[in-house]
Scaffold this motif. Sequence first.
Motif, PDB file in Angstrom:
ATOM      1  N   ALA A   9       0.707  -1.092   0.061  1.00 11.72           N
ATOM      2  CA  ALA A   9      -0.156   0.277  -0.050  1.00 11.72           C
ATOM      3  C   ALA A   9       0.815   1.205   0.022  1.00 11.72           C
ATOM      4  N   GLY A  10       0.209   2.390  -0.546  1.00 16.76           N
ATOM      5  CA  GLY A  10       1.050   3.557  -0.596  1.00 16.76           C
ATOM      6  C   GLY A  10       0.917   4.351   0.950  1.00 16.76           C
ATOM      7  N   LYS A  11       0.921   5.884   0.826  1.00 13.01           N
ATOM      8  CA  LYS A  11       0.916   6.485   1.823  1.00 13.01           C
ATOM      9  C   LYS A  11      -0.835   6.527   2.276  1.00 13.01           C
ATOM     10  N   GLY A  12      -1.316   5.848   3.176  1.00 14.49           N
ATOM     11  CA  GLY A  12      -2.834   5.829   3.542  1.00 14.49           C
ATOM     12  C   GLY A  12      -3.145   4.429   3.193  1.00 14.49           C
ATOM     13  N   PRO A  13      -4.427   3.949   3.901  1.00 14.49           N
ATOM     14  CA  PRO A  13      -4.991   2.597   3.584  1.00 14.49           C
ATOM     15  C   PRO A  13      -5.255   2.390   2.067  1.00 14.49           C
ATOM     16  N   SER A  14      -5.146   1.108   1.890  1.00 17.92           N
ATOM     17  CA  SER A  14      -5.613   0.806   0.104  1.00 17.92           C
ATOM     18  C   SER A  14      -6.517  -0.552   0.337  1.00 17.92           C
ATOM     19  N   ILE A  15      -7.500  -0.246  -0.524  1.00 19.34           N
ATOM     20  CA  ILE A  15      -8.534  -1.545  -0.693  1.00 19.34           C
ATOM     21  C   ILE A  15      -8.511  -1.701  -2.090  1.00 19.34           C
ATOM     22  N   HIS A  16      -8.410  -3.127  -2.507  1.00 20.11           N
ATOM     23  CA  HIS A  16      -8.537  -3.472  -3.844  1.00 20.11           C
ATOM     24  C   HIS A  16      -9.274  -4.820  -4.012  1.00 20.11           C
ATOM     25  N   VAL A  17      -9.874  -5.134  -5.072  1.00 25.17           N
ATOM     26  CA  VAL A  17     -10.416  -6.555  -5.036  1.00 25.17           C
ATOM     27  C   VAL A  17      -9.696  -7.426  -6.174  1.00 25.17           C
ATOM     28  N   THR A  18      -9.500  -8.407  -5.591  1.00 28.73           N
ATOM     29  CA  THR A  18      -8.938  -9.570  -6.844  1.00 28.73           C
ATOM     30  C   THR A  18     -10.067 -10.271  -7.258  1.00 28.73           C
ATOM     31  N   VAL A  19     -10.307 -10.149  -8.536  1.00 29.78           N
ATOM     32  CA  VAL A  19     -11.350 -10.988  -9.254  1.00 29.78           C
ATOM     33  C   VAL A  19     -10.413 -12.301  -9.860  1.00 29.78           C
ATOM     34  N   GLY A  20     -10.952 -13.352  -9.472  1.00 23.19           N
ATOM     35  CA  GLY A  20     -10.247 -14.469 -10.043  1.00 23.19           C
ATOM     36  C   GLY A  20     -11.205 -15.295 -11.097  1.00 23.19           C
ATOM     37  N   THR A  21     -10.604 -15.586 -12.121  1.00 22.08           N
ATOM     38  CA  THR A  21     -11.591 -16.437 -13.187  1.00 22.08           C
ATOM     39  C   THR A  21     -10.944 -17.799 -13.219  1.00 22.08           C
ATOM     40  N   MET A  22     -11.774 -18.700 -12.827  1.00 25.38           N
ATOM     41  CA  MET A  22     -11.516 -19.987 -12.747  1.00 25.38           C
ATOM     42  C   MET A  22     -11.678 -20.883 -14.097  1.00 25.38           C
ATOM     43  N   VAL A  23     -11.107 -20.408 -14.983  1.00 27.98           N
ATOM     44  CA  VAL A  23     -11.213 -20.974 -16.278  1.00 27.98           C
ATOM     45  C   VAL A  23     -10.689 -22.315 -16.284  1.00 27.98           C
ATOM     46  N   ARG A  24     -11.374 -23.333 -16.972  1.00 26.65           N
ATOM     47  CA  ARG A  24     -10.917 -24.795 -16.971  1.00 26.65           C
ATOM     48  C   ARG A  24      -9.969 -25.175 -17.936  1.00 26.65           C
ATOM     49  N   HIS A  25      -8.939 -26.054 -17.728  1.00 27.68           N
ATOM     50  CA  HIS A  25      -7.954 -26.341 -18.778  1.00 27.68           C
ATOM     51  C   HIS A  25      -8.404 -27.573 -19.397  1.00 27.68           C
ATOM     52  N   TRP A  26      -7.453 -27.919 -20.508  1.00 28.57           N
ATOM     53  CA  TRP A  26      -7.626 -28.833 -21.176  1.00 28.57           C
ATOM     54  C   TRP A  26      -7.650 -30.259 -20.384  1.00 28.57           C
ATOM     55  N   SER A  27      -6.855 -30.241 -19.464  1.00 28.32           N
ATOM     56  CA  SER A  27      -6.643 -31.650 -18.480  1.00 28.32           C
ATOM     57  C   SER A  27      -8.162 -31.728 -17.792  1.00 28.32           C
ATOM     58  N   THR A  28      -8.795 -30.638 -17.441  1.00 28.81           N
ATOM     59  CA  THR A  28     -10.240 -30.786 -16.966  1.00 28.81           C
ATOM     60  C   THR A  28     -11.170 -31.525 -17.760  1.00 28.81           C
ATOM     61  N   LEU A  29     -11.088 -31.239 -19.031  1.00 24.40           N
ATOM     62  CA  LEU A  29     -11.826 -32.254 -20.021  1.00 24.40           C
ATOM     63  C   LEU A  29     -11.567 -33.785 -19.956  1.00 24.40           C
ATOM     64  N   LEU A  30     -10.472 -33.931 -19.585  1.00 17.84           N
ATOM     65  CA  LEU A  30     -10.255 -35.335 -19.337  1.00 17.84           C
ATOM     66  C   LEU A  30     -10.717 -36.082 -17.925  1.00 17.84           C
ATOM     67  N   ARG A  31     -10.852 -35.153 -17.010  1.00 16.81           N
ATOM     68  CA  ARG A  31     -11.516 -35.668 -15.787  1.00 16.81           C
ATOM     69  C   ARG A  31     -12.905 -35.803 -15.932  1.00 16.81           C
ATOM     70  N   LEU A  32     -13.468 -34.843 -16.789  1.00 18.67           N
ATOM     71  CA  LEU A  32     -14.988 -34.850 -17.222  1.00 18.67           C
ATOM     72  C   LEU A  32     -15.240 -35.970 -17.969  1.00 18.67           C
ATOM     73  N   LEU A  33     -14.498 -36.308 -18.637  1.00 15.70           N
ATOM     74  CA  LEU A  33     -14.422 -37.750 -19.722  1.00 15.70           C
ATOM     75  C   LEU A  33     -14.526 -38.796 -18.750  1.00 15.70           C
TER      76      LEU A  33
END
Length: 400
Positions: free
Chosen positions: A220-244
């Motif tokens: 943080a800089g001089k003074g309090p800081s607030i931020h939001v981390t937005v995470g996108t849980m996009v699936r991978h190619w390997s995810t399709l193998l688990r679903l298969l």
Amino acid sequence: MSDNKDSLTFARLISPVGVEEFFQTHWEQSPLRLSRDVTGFYDDTLSVGDIDRYFQTQHISPHFLGVLKDGEYCPPDQWTEVLHSVRNNASERIVDIKKLLGLFNSGATLIINAAEAAIPSLTGCCRELEREWECHVQANIYITPSQGQGFAPHFDAHNVFILQIHGSKTWSLFDVPFPSPVQTTPVADNYKQREPTKTLELQSGDLLYIPRGTVHSARAGKGPSIHVTVGTMVRHWSTLLRLLANTADKNASFRSLLPHGLSGESEHASFNAAFRQQLQELIAQTDFLKIHNDHFAEKQRADIRGLFSDLLQAGRLTPDSVVCRRPSLRYSVERNDQWLIIRFAGEEIVLPLFLESSMLKMLGATPFKVREIEGNHSDVAKLEMVKRFIGAGFLTIIST
């Protein structure tokens, strides 16, 4: 009725950069910083007032909060209290807001995990992004005191968008030690002694995109800081193998036991050839995007904004009342010889197959009057059907 407040779309989130340009130039390739010089850019998504109201909530569970000081988590007993119930002689630990804010005032960083489940405006933002991305989207809030730092340098196994809500924060970006990491990838270490490859300062209203695997830290800089981390849980190619594999469990051939006593090379070769053939047939029969989208629809968190109001008004519905499928909701449909099975957000509605034509209006994205439901059903039957879908959180009332 559902919340009609405009949500932050992905196009607006990354403006003035276009969506196509973003995916061609930055997605999983390079960080993107957008300096907007608009202090209240995210006010409709999250404001200091929203966080203040959250902290005024009684009986907050500590499971969604974290407190960091000097790079270490503070034990929950430093910022919680035990609440005793006289009625059932039980006790539970809840957040002591005065202790929590006292730690913040003494230099600790506060983390609200999965804040989209607790703050309605963030719920709307994440649901809109989920609708566009077809994946789970999570938002964590980081509240850091002046000159404070939360985590040591680390990387995430998913792509993140940093929304600077209040104050300023300086981000240090390093290299990518493990390309395309997943949750099981080893954690990067020994970055405290390294110099960052890039240093960026965010002011209120700014955005920073960090590709997965990029080691980063923030102060943080001089003074309090607030931020939001937005995470996108996009699936991978390997995810399709688990679903298969899940699909294979529905196939009797794949539920067979492996043969016993394969000792010779010819037996090994014969088995491998037979399995490859069987696997190729399964792959040829599988619509991979469908099983991906169906899995997301079934696991998506329920969007219950306005559900209580809908239930209160359900008794006033008439054939001319207007309803609509909840806009951020995803669903899957399975048909067999007798039944139509609709799955969404952990719910399952089973209907006789002959009602399929009646479902067309309800499965669509356009508002409709109850009487417009197709099929030779009485108005009473149509109203009961609509009420069932409202109660399950599938439909929302537009007007009675």
